[in-house]
Design a protein around this motif. Structure first.
Motif, PDB file in Angstrom:
ATOM      1  N   ARG A 223       0.844  -1.189   0.000  1.00 52.34           N
ATOM      2  CA  ARG A 223       0.000   0.000   0.000  1.00 52.34           C
ATOM      3  C   ARG A 223       0.881   1.241   0.000  1.00 52.34           C
ATOM      4  O   ARG A 223       1.800   1.370   0.806  1.00 52.34           O
ATOM      5  N   ALA A 224       0.566   2.178  -0.884  1.00 50.01           N
ATOM      6  CA  ALA A 224       1.415   3.361  -1.058  1.00 50.01           C
ATOM      7  C   ALA A 224       1.519   4.183   0.216  1.00 50.01           C
ATOM      8  O   ALA A 224       2.592   4.729   0.522  1.00 50.01           O
ATOM      9  N   TRP A 225       0.429   4.279   0.987  1.00 53.40           N
ATOM     10  CA  TRP A 225       0.454   5.117   2.190  1.00 53.40           C
ATOM     11  C   TRP A 225       1.358   4.552   3.279  1.00 53.40           C
ATOM     12  O   TRP A 225       1.713   5.249   4.233  1.00 53.40           O
ATOM     13  N   LEU A 226       1.769   3.280   3.144  1.00 50.92           N
ATOM     14  CA  LEU A 226       2.718   2.692   4.078  1.00 50.92           C
ATOM     15  C   LEU A 226       4.148   2.735   3.526  1.00 50.92           C
ATOM     16  O   LEU A 226       5.090   3.124   4.233  1.00 50.92           O
ATOM     17  N   LEU A 227       4.316   2.336   2.283  1.00 53.52           N
ATOM     18  CA  LEU A 227       5.655   2.220   1.709  1.00 53.52           C
ATOM     19  C   LEU A 227       6.273   3.569   1.370  1.00 53.52           C
ATOM     20  O   LEU A 227       7.478   3.782   1.570  1.00 53.52           O
ATOM     21  N   LEU A 228       5.472   4.496   0.849  1.00 58.91           N
ATOM     22  CA  LEU A 228       6.027   5.767   0.400  1.00 58.91           C
ATOM     23  C   LEU A 228       6.645   6.587   1.537  1.00 58.91           C
ATOM     24  O   LEU A 228       7.762   7.102   1.390  1.00 58.91           O
ATOM     25  N   PRO A 229       5.973   6.734   2.709  1.00 56.74           N
ATOM     26  CA  PRO A 229       6.624   7.468   3.807  1.00 56.74           C
ATOM     27  C   PRO A 229       7.920   6.814   4.269  1.00 56.74           C
ATOM     28  O   PRO A 229       8.888   7.516   4.595  1.00 56.74           O
ATOM     29  N   LEU A 230       7.951   5.486   4.316  1.00 49.46           N
ATOM     30  CA  LEU A 230       9.190   4.804   4.701  1.00 49.46           C
ATOM     31  C   LEU A 230      10.298   5.060   3.687  1.00 49.46           C
ATOM     32  O   LEU A 230      11.457   5.281   4.061  1.00 49.46           O
ATOM     33  N   ALA A 231       9.950   5.041   2.407  1.00 49.54           N
ATOM     34  CA  ALA A 231      10.947   5.300   1.367  1.00 49.54           C
ATOM     35  C   ALA A 231      11.484   6.721   1.468  1.00 49.54           C
ATOM     36  O   ALA A 231      12.699   6.953   1.351  1.00 49.54           O
ATOM     37  N   LEU A 232      10.610   7.692   1.691  1.00 49.80           N
ATOM     38  CA  LEU A 232      11.047   9.085   1.814  1.00 49.80           C
ATOM     39  C   LEU A 232      11.923   9.279   3.047  1.00 49.80           C
ATOM     40  O   LEU A 232      12.931  10.002   2.998  1.00 49.80           O
ATOM     41  N   LEU A 233      11.548   8.633   4.164  1.00 51.64           N
ATOM     42  CA  LEU A 233      12.365   8.741   5.379  1.00 51.64           C
ATOM     43  C   LEU A 233      13.733   8.119   5.162  1.00 51.64           C
ATOM     44  O   LEU A 233      14.765   8.691   5.561  1.00 51.64           O
ATOM     45  N   ALA A 234      13.766   6.956   4.520  1.00 51.87           N
ATOM     46  CA  ALA A 234      15.050   6.308   4.235  1.00 51.87           C
ATOM     47  C   ALA A 234      15.908   7.182   3.337  1.00 51.87           C
ATOM     48  O   ALA A 234      17.124   7.343   3.573  1.00 51.87           O
ATOM     49  N   TRP A 235      15.294   7.772   2.310  1.00 50.88           N
ATOM     50  CA  TRP A 235      16.034   8.653   1.401  1.00 50.88           C
ATOM     51  C   TRP A 235      16.631   9.837   2.159  1.00 50.88           C
ATOM     52  O   TRP A 235      17.803  10.177   1.980  1.00 50.88           O
ATOM     53  N   GLY A 236      15.840  10.483   3.024  1.00 51.11           N
ATOM     54  CA  GLY A 236      16.319  11.648   3.764  1.00 51.11           C
ATOM     55  C   GLY A 236      17.465  11.312   4.699  1.00 51.11           C
ATOM     56  O   GLY A 236      18.439  12.065   4.801  1.00 51.11           O
ATOM     57  N   LEU A 237      17.377  10.178   5.379  1.00 51.26           N
ATOM     58  CA  LEU A 237      18.428   9.800   6.327  1.00 51.26           C
ATOM     59  C   LEU A 237      19.708   9.395   5.602  1.00 51.26           C
ATOM     60  O   LEU A 237      20.815   9.729   6.048  1.00 51.26           O
ATOM     61  N   VAL A 238      19.582   8.670   4.492  1.00 55.32           N
ATOM     62  CA  VAL A 238      20.777   8.311   3.714  1.00 55.32           C
ATOM     63  C   VAL A 238      21.419   9.569   3.139  1.00 55.32           C
ATOM     64  O   VAL A 238      22.649   9.706   3.128  1.00 55.32           O
ATOM     65  N   HIS A 239      20.594  10.513   2.686  1.00 51.80           N
ATOM     66  CA  HIS A 239      21.126  11.785   2.189  1.00 51.80           C
ATOM     67  C   HIS A 239      21.892  12.513   3.289  1.00 51.80           C
ATOM     68  O   HIS A 239      22.989  13.039   3.054  1.00 51.80           O
ATOM     69  N   ALA A 240      21.353  12.537   4.497  1.00 47.07           N
ATOM     70  CA  ALA A 240      22.021  13.224   5.611  1.00 47.07           C
ATOM     71  C   ALA A 240      23.290  12.503   6.043  1.00 47.07           C
ATOM     72  O   ALA A 240      24.185  13.117   6.632  1.00 47.07           O
ATOM     73  N   SER A 241      23.391  11.202   5.746  1.00 47.23           N
ATOM     74  CA  SER A 241      24.568  10.441   6.174  1.00 47.23           C
ATOM     75  C   SER A 241      25.811  10.775   5.367  1.00 47.23           C
ATOM     76  O   SER A 241      26.922  10.454   5.772  1.00 47.23           O
ATOM     77  N   GLY A 242      25.631  11.395   4.205  1.00 47.83           N
ATOM     78  CA  GLY A 242      26.761  11.699   3.335  1.00 47.83           C
ATOM     79  C   GLY A 242      26.870  10.765   2.153  1.00 47.83           C
ATOM     80  O   GLY A 242      27.526  11.091   1.165  1.00 47.83           O
ATOM     81  N   VAL A 243      26.260   9.585   2.232  1.00 41.31           N
ATOM     82  CA  VAL A 243      26.196   8.683   1.081  1.00 41.31           C
ATOM     83  C   VAL A 243      25.195   9.264   0.089  1.00 41.31           C
ATOM     84  O   VAL A 243      24.159   9.798   0.490  1.00 41.31           O
ATOM     85  N   HIS A 244      25.507   9.188  -1.207  1.00 38.52           N
ATOM     86  CA  HIS A 244      24.590   9.785  -2.168  1.00 38.52           C
ATOM     87  C   HIS A 244      23.218   9.153  -2.050  1.00 38.52           C
ATOM     88  O   HIS A 244      23.075   7.926  -1.967  1.00 38.52           O
ATOM     89  N   ALA A 245      22.194   9.991  -2.044  1.00 32.08           N
ATOM     90  CA  ALA A 245      20.845   9.539  -1.712  1.00 32.08           C
ATOM     91  C   ALA A 245      20.284   8.529  -2.702  1.00 32.08           C
ATOM     92  O   ALA A 245      19.352   7.788  -2.368  1.00 32.08           O
ATOM     93  N   THR A 246      20.817   8.479  -3.924  1.00 29.95           N
ATOM     94  CA  THR A 246      20.311   7.500  -4.893  1.00 29.95           C
ATOM     95  C   THR A 246      20.566   6.068  -4.433  1.00 29.95           C
ATOM     96  O   THR A 246      19.849   5.152  -4.841  1.00 29.95           O
ATOM     97  N   VAL A 247      21.573   5.880  -3.577  1.00 33.98           N
ATOM     98  CA  VAL A 247      21.861   4.545  -3.058  1.00 33.98           C
ATOM     99  C   VAL A 247      20.668   4.014  -2.266  1.00 33.98           C
ATOM    100  O   VAL A 247      20.410   2.809  -2.230  1.00 33.98           O
ATOM    101  N   ALA A 248      19.918   4.922  -1.619  1.00 34.20           N
ATOM    102  CA  ALA A 248      18.740   4.500  -0.872  1.00 34.20           C
ATOM    103  C   ALA A 248      17.731   3.813  -1.788  1.00 34.20           C
ATOM    104  O   ALA A 248      17.087   2.834  -1.391  1.00 34.20           O
ATOM    105  N   GLY A 249      17.582   4.319  -3.009  1.00 32.05           N
ATOM    106  CA  GLY A 249      16.659   3.708  -3.944  1.00 32.05           C
ATOM    107  C   GLY A 249      17.033   2.277  -4.259  1.00 32.05           C
ATOM    108  O   GLY A 249      16.167   1.391  -4.345  1.00 32.05           O
ATOM    109  N   VAL A 250      18.325   2.018  -4.409  1.00 27.54           N
ATOM    110  CA  VAL A 250      18.785   0.667  -4.713  1.00 27.54           C
ATOM    111  C   VAL A 250      18.569  -0.261  -3.521  1.00 27.54           C
ATOM    112  O   VAL A 250      18.099  -1.399  -3.666  1.00 27.54           O
ATOM    113  N   LEU A 251      18.918   0.213  -2.314  1.00 24.08           N
ATOM    114  CA  LEU A 251      18.753  -0.609  -1.122  1.00 24.08           C
ATOM    115  C   LEU A 251      17.288  -0.973  -0.909  1.00 24.08           C
ATOM    116  O   LEU A 251      16.957  -2.110  -0.538  1.00 24.08           O
TER     117      LEU A 251
END
Length: 437
Positions: A223-251
């Motif tokens: 369900r999009a309302w469950l997966l999408l917020p988790l994906a956005l949160l993961a993207w934001g945290l990976v971006h803040a970690s210094g690793v390029h945020a596109t890696v979050a999409g692959v993981l």
């Protein structure tokens, strides 16, 4: 009566036709990538024209406009949002495709996987070596060594459609799988070599929503309302970690199951999500990134000449045009030379060289690596963009000459391939024993 002589080990065929289902699926992906590639071409052309027009300042003002909260490290320019945010969608699709290919696709067979893997490695190491040789002794320019290593599948497939070649299925599948493996290697390079600073705390926090995303995916809850917020949160945290945020999409993509829960045949969750997200990636994310990344002011003929005499641009052009051709075709020849593999009967080595030239079309990931290496808007980055654009154009022209010269032959082969004499819906060519794999 003498007994028949036992047959020896069967030789594997390089670029052999895959199964009918896999070939049909590949054709569908190629059609989608063709549409996305045409949109990418249009977006890049608009950016280049605007960036070199009398109102070019408005383009760069738009690209550099910063939006987003500073406190969350998300105060990015629009160009930054395109490269860090929208390309995560592109890499999510690439991750789904990569996992599906190696879990349920034809590449689950190590003999089939060997060719695109070896070709992708050769097609990345050789351009990198050529770039390094061009830039030895120049200091900071060496940081761009990875720019000519990437192949843009959407761009290459769009060009393939424009030049109207009728290539065999095995060769078309090779282009797609080569680009998938190429993407994996490019993601690895970005994660390892282009991470300026690393915050382990943010990275560890980023693994939490990725794990939660994976748990839901494994339970087939999409369900999009469950997966999408988790994906956005993961993207934001990976971006803040210094690793390029596109890696979050692959993981995130790697957590999605490929097969159905009951093990039955049919489209699994990975293919379902890929079907849903690919139009967003090819039709919006990549063209928007191309629009913000391709705009470079060349300053007229003298400016273009200055850029093309720069070692960065020369290294990229030679890497894409010469390195990709030598690396891919050469590694394929070595695979055939030192193993029992032979080239498929339908093909000649001229075809392999033509496809290797077409793999020299580097765009999306090459432009991204250029920005990571030199910084957006710098002179070095502008020269890198000119190198990517010119190298891709030269590779396109050379590939077009080679592949179009074979067009008539392959048109006849395609007509035979599509013939279905018994009317069972499966082309006859897939029902011959010597073509099963």
């Amino acid at each position: 009566m003498t007994s028949p002589t036992p047959a020896g080990p069967q030789r594997s065929r390089l670029f052999a036709r895959g199964s009918f289902l896999e070939s049909s699926r590949t054709a569908g992906i190629l059609r989608a990538e063709t549409t996305g590639g045409i949109l990418l071409l249009v977006a890049a052309a608009v950016a280049l024209v605007w960036a070199n027009s009398p109102v070019r300042d408005s383009y760069f003002t738009l690209r550099d406009t910063v939006i987003g909260p500073h406190a969350l490290h998300l105060d990015l320019s629009l160009g930054g949002w395109a490269s860090d945010g929208l390309l995560a969608v592109f890499f999510f699709v690439a991750g789904l495709e990569l996992k599906r290919e190696f879990v349920a696709g034809d590449l689950r067979d190590p003999r089939r996987a060997a060719l695109p893997v070896v070709a992708a490695v050769g097609g990345m190491t050789t351009p990198a070596l050529i770039y390094v040789l061009w830039n030895l002794g120049t200091g900071g320019e060496l940081v761009g060594w990875a720019i000519p290593t990437a192949t843009d599948i959407a761009f290459a497939v769009a060009i393939l459609a424009v030049i109207s070649t009728h290539l065999p299925t095995g060769l078309r599948t090779f282009l797609l799988t080569l680009a998938v493996v190429d993407d994996l290697l490019a993601i690895t390079i970005i994660a390892i070599f282009y991470t300026d600073h690393l915050s382990p705390a943010y990275l560890a926090l980023g693994l939490v929503p990725i794990a939660a995303f994976g748990v839901l995916a494994q339970r087939r809850i999409y369900r999009a309302w469950l997966l999408l917020p988790l994906a956005l949160l993961a993207w934001g945290l990976v971006h803040a970690s210094g690793v390029h945020a596109t890696v979050a999409g692959v993981l995130l993509a790697f957590t999605v199951p490929v097969r159905r829960a009951d093990g039955s045949a049919g489209r699994g969750l990975a293919e379902h999500l890929e079907h849903l997200v690919r139009p967003i990636s090819a039709g919006f994310a990549v063209p928007v990134f191309a629009f913000f990344a391709a705009g470079v002011y060349v300053g007229g003929g003298s400016g273009l000449a200055d850029a093309l005499t720069d070692r960065i641009a020369l290294g990229i052009v030679c890497g894409l045009v010469v390195g990709k051709t030598v690396g891919i075709a050469g590694s394929t020849w070595l695979l055939a030379r030192f193993t029992r593999a032979t080239l498929d009967d339908e093909l000649s080595w001229v075809d392999v060289i033509g496809m290797s030239m077409l793999a020299g079309v580097g765009f999306t990931v090459s432009l991204l690596i250029g920005e990571l290496a030199f910084g957006t808007g710098t002179t070095a980055d502008d020269h890198a963009k000119v190198g990517v654009l010119v190298g891709s154009l030269v590779a396109t022209a050379l590939a077009s000459v080679v592949l179009r010269s074979r067009n008539r032959v392959y048109r006849q082969l395609c007509e035979l391939e599509e013939r279905d004499a018994d009317g069972d819906g499966v082309p006859d060519v897939y029902q011959h024993d010597d073509n099963t794999n």
